[in-house]
Enzyme design. Structure first.
Site, PDB file in Angstrom:
ATOM      1  N   HIS A  83       0.850  -1.196   0.000  1.00 12.90           N
ATOM      2  CA  HIS A  83       0.000   0.000   0.000  1.00 12.90           C
ATOM      3  C   HIS A  83       0.884   1.244   0.000  1.00 12.90           C
ATOM      4  CE1 HIS A  83      -3.424  -2.607   1.730  1.00 12.90           C
ATOM      5  NE2 HIS A  83      -3.607  -2.394   0.429  1.00 12.90           N
ATOM      6  N   GLU A 109       1.585   3.797   3.049  1.00 16.66           N
ATOM      7  CA  GLU A 109       2.073   3.267   4.323  1.00 16.66           C
ATOM      8  C   GLU A 109       3.597   3.333   4.345  1.00 16.66           C
ATOM      9  OE1 GLU A 109       0.016  -0.532   4.435  1.00 16.66           O
ATOM     10  OE2 GLU A 109      -1.926   0.469   4.240  1.00 16.66           O
ATOM     11  N   ARG A 124      -3.341   4.836  -2.019  1.00 14.23           N
ATOM     12  CA  ARG A 124      -3.192   3.485  -1.452  1.00 14.23           C
ATOM     13  C   ARG A 124      -2.837   2.423  -2.504  1.00 14.23           C
ATOM     14  NH1 ARG A 124      -5.621  -0.178   2.479  1.00 14.23           N
ATOM     15  NH2 ARG A 124      -6.641  -1.939   1.504  1.00 14.23           N
ATOM     16  N   HIS A 129       2.684  -3.700   6.720  1.00 14.62           N
ATOM     17  CA  HIS A 129       1.716  -2.637   6.409  1.00 14.62           C
ATOM     18  C   HIS A 129       1.680  -1.659   7.586  1.00 14.62           C
ATOM     19  CE1 HIS A 129      -0.685  -4.453   2.970  1.00 14.62           C
ATOM     20  NE2 HIS A 129       0.076  -5.476   3.332  1.00 14.62           N
ATOM     21  N   TYR A 181     -11.206  -7.144   9.939  1.00 14.40           N
ATOM     22  CA  TYR A 181     -12.414  -7.238   9.116  1.00 14.40           C
ATOM     23  C   TYR A 181     -12.109  -8.243   8.004  1.00 14.40           C
ATOM     24  CZ  TYR A 181      -9.151  -4.063   6.994  1.00 14.40           C
ATOM     25  OH  TYR A 181      -7.991  -3.511   6.537  1.00 14.40           O
ATOM     26  N   GLU A 208       0.903  -5.036  10.880  1.00 14.36           N
ATOM     27  CA  GLU A 208       0.511  -3.620  10.793  1.00 14.36           C
ATOM     28  C   GLU A 208       1.368  -2.873  11.807  1.00 14.36           C
ATOM     29  OE1 GLU A 208      -1.794  -2.320   8.746  1.00 14.36           O
ATOM     30  OE2 GLU A 208      -3.098  -3.993   8.193  1.00 14.36           O
TER      31      GLU A 208
HETATM   32  O1  0X9 Z   1      -6.839  -4.163   4.449  1.00 17.85           O
HETATM   33  C1  0X9 Z   1      -5.686  -4.545   4.273  1.00 17.85           C
HETATM   34  O2  0X9 Z   1      -5.257  -4.877   3.164  1.00 17.85           O
HETATM   35  C2  0X9 Z   1      -4.720  -4.625   5.464  1.00 17.85           C
HETATM   36  N1  0X9 Z   1      -4.863  -3.459   6.286  1.00 17.85           N
HETATM   37  S1  0X9 Z   1      -4.369  -2.000   5.737  1.00 17.85           S
HETATM   38  O3  0X9 Z   1      -4.831  -0.998   6.659  1.00 17.85           O
HETATM   39  N2  0X9 Z   1      -2.781  -1.960   5.745  1.00 17.85           N
HETATM   40  O4  0X9 Z   1      -4.870  -1.794   4.424  1.00 17.85           O
HETATM   41  C3  0X9 Z   1      -5.030  -5.852   6.280  1.00 17.85           C
HETATM   42  C4  0X9 Z   1      -4.880  -7.148   5.540  1.00 17.85           C
HETATM   43  C5  0X9 Z   1      -5.073  -8.358   6.402  1.00 17.85           C
HETATM   44  N3  0X9 Z   1      -5.077  -9.579   5.619  1.00 17.85           N
HETATM   45  C6  0X9 Z   1      -6.129  -9.990   4.902  1.00 17.85           C
HETATM   46  N4  0X9 Z   1      -7.301  -9.487   5.042  1.00 17.85           N
HETATM   47  N5  0X9 Z   1      -5.936 -11.011   4.094  1.00 17.85           N
HETATM   48 ZN    ZN Z   2      -1.758  -1.822   4.029  1.00 15.84          ZN
END
Ligand code: 0X9
Ligand code: ZN
Length: 468
Positions: free
Chosen positions: A229, A232, A284, A356, A408, A431
């Protein structure tokens, strides 16, 4: 002669400071124990901080230039603010969702007690009114986002390149400095480091990978990536921090670290990363054309990996932050990872780590839904050891857990693909800092402390991979 570089900075004054309403301790503790609220938070965040609402595609437009100030092609966030909102209930979350759909706010992150929202400059009064009407308490965390952006990166840092590279861990650097550093390492430590281009981005930039290996034939292999991303920035900075510690002090690293073949890509999304430096600090996605006719740019690379692609938390709408692309691995950046890993089947892959930000989480599969793999206990144990190592080293608390349950559901992530298709035993999304004081706009002074704790984390991963 000593060469120096000066970073450009433009200063902008803050426009408006809102009433600061601090939630009472009673409300905070109420929120803390209302764990059932977590689900609602997840639903909302899924459309915010690049998160798609699990069941309904988000309507967030992502061409920020459309509705933020823009000067000479640069998106400016003068007068935009970061607020922390408190008191999470289903009803209150739907108020935020409305404001998001009306394009007054976007969501950055949050947890069971609070949600961070970016309030657009022109919407400050409206959002304040709407929150007050609905009894939603908030505090202004950043009163002028553009000023925070301008202050994030040192402007007068002297970069001495007598060492043969220009990277420091006191500032966020542009892509050529990062790639120049990888090349420098390969030249300076040819017995230990090799650099290779594993693919090209949409715009033709190299996706560079550094391999660090002592050449022992029995080594296990670990993959590390950063910068999936664009915004970040702490992620590529942390990954190069780890590289620097490993390479410059290799003999003093524990045996578990020395006897791993490391495959490290600090900037997996080079177009997006550069775009976040030159044009929109809060970009992003990658810079793919997006959809038929190319209406909105960019694919969320962490929705584009080919395991359970297109499921919950990924959007089909190119104009959202979580657009998963036209198909699994439609993007050159994600397919470069797949191709490299699959074509290096001789490597004894054991662990996959994506860095991330933000929120301070150690997440493991699955991310696509609220389920866990059969060996989740092993992943949980290593995650716990990672979090403890970070705290032992004086770092902050990192929350651990399966991604979908903890944050989520979001499908098409690199972590799920690594576990589900490429069969890495250990797969994590880490993260990094912080937990909402600065969010994505983390001042460069935090690179070293964040890097130090991530180094502890990755040493634990090395131990786990060695034993796997
Ligand atoms: O949403 C995402 O891609 C990640 N968080 S972020 O705030 N850096 O964008 C979390 C990803 C966790 N892994 C999966 N959902 N597979
Ligand atoms: Zn991310």
């Amino acid at each position: 002669m000593k060469k120096t570089r000066r970073y450009r900075s433009s200063r902008t004054g803050s426009r408006l400071i809102l009433t600061y309403i601090k939630p009472s301790p009673a409300i905070r503790s109420h929120l803390n124990i209302e764990m059932k609220c977590l689900t609602f938070v997840c639903l909302l965040l899924a459309v915010g901080r690049g998160r798609a609402r699990p069941e309904a595609p988000s309507s967030n437009a992502t061409d920020a230039a459309e509705d933020q100030g823009e000067v000479q092609g640069r998106v400016l966030y003068n007068g935009s603010q970061l607020w922390k909102t408190f008191d999470i209930t289903k009803e209150k979350i739907s108020v935020l969702a409305e404001l998001r759909d009306e394009k007054d706010i976007s969501m950055w992150g949050g947890n069971t007690t609070s949600i961070d929202i970016l309030v657009k400059a022109d919407s400050v009064d409206k959002v304040k009114e709407r929150l007050t009407e609905n009894n939603i308490q908030f505090e202004v965390v950043i009163d002028d986002l553009q000023r925070a952006i301008d202050e994030e990166n040192p402007t007068d840092l002297e970069l001495d390149d007598r060492r043969g590279h220009r990277l420091t861990w006191q500032a966020y650097h542009r892509l050529p400095d990062i790639h120049g550093y990888l090349d420098y390492l390969a030249q300076t430590y040819p017995q230990l480091c090799t650099v290779q281009t594993i693919g090209q981005s949409v715009q033709g930039k190299a996706i560079k990978l550094l391999r660090i290996s002592n050449g022992n034939p029995g080594n296990k292999a670990v993959w590390v990536d950063g910068g999936i991303h664009a915004r970040e920035w702490i992620s590529p900075a942390t990954v190069t921090f780890i590289i620097n510690q490993f390479v410059s002090n290799f003999e003093n690293e524990p045996a578990a670290v020395r006897n791993i073949d490391w495959y490290i890509t600090p900037v997996l999304n080079p177009d997006g990363y550069e775009y976040s430096h030159t044009t929109d600090r809060l970009w992003r996605k990658n810079r793919g054309r997006g959809g038929i006719g190319g209406t909105c740019a960019g694919v969320d690379l962490n929705r584009n990996f080919g395991y359970k692609w297109g499921g919950r938390g990924a959007s089909r709408n190119p104009c959202t932050e979580t657009y998963g692309g036209s198909g699994p691995f439609s993007e050159p950046e994600t397919s470069a990872v797949r191709n490299f890993i699959q074509s290096n089947s001789g490597a004894n892959w054991k662990a996959y780590v994506s860095f991330h930000s933000y929120g301070q989480y150690i997440l493991y599969p699955w991310g696509y839904d609220r389920v866990v793999p059969p060996d989740y206990k092993d992943l949980e144990n290593v995650a716990r050891r990672i979090a403890s190592a970070i705290q032992r080293a004086g770092g902050p608390h990192y929350t651990i857990g399966p991604a979908a349950n903890t944050l989520y559901p979001a499908s098409g992530g690199s972590d799920d693909w690594a576990k589900g298709m490429a069969k890495f035993k250990y797969s994590y999304t880490i993260e990094l800092r912080d937990n909402g004081r600065y969010g994505f706009v983390l001042p460069a002074a935090y690179i070293q402390p964040t890097g130090t704790e991530a180094l502890e984390a990755i040493r634990v991963v090395a131990e786990a991979a060695s034993a796997a």
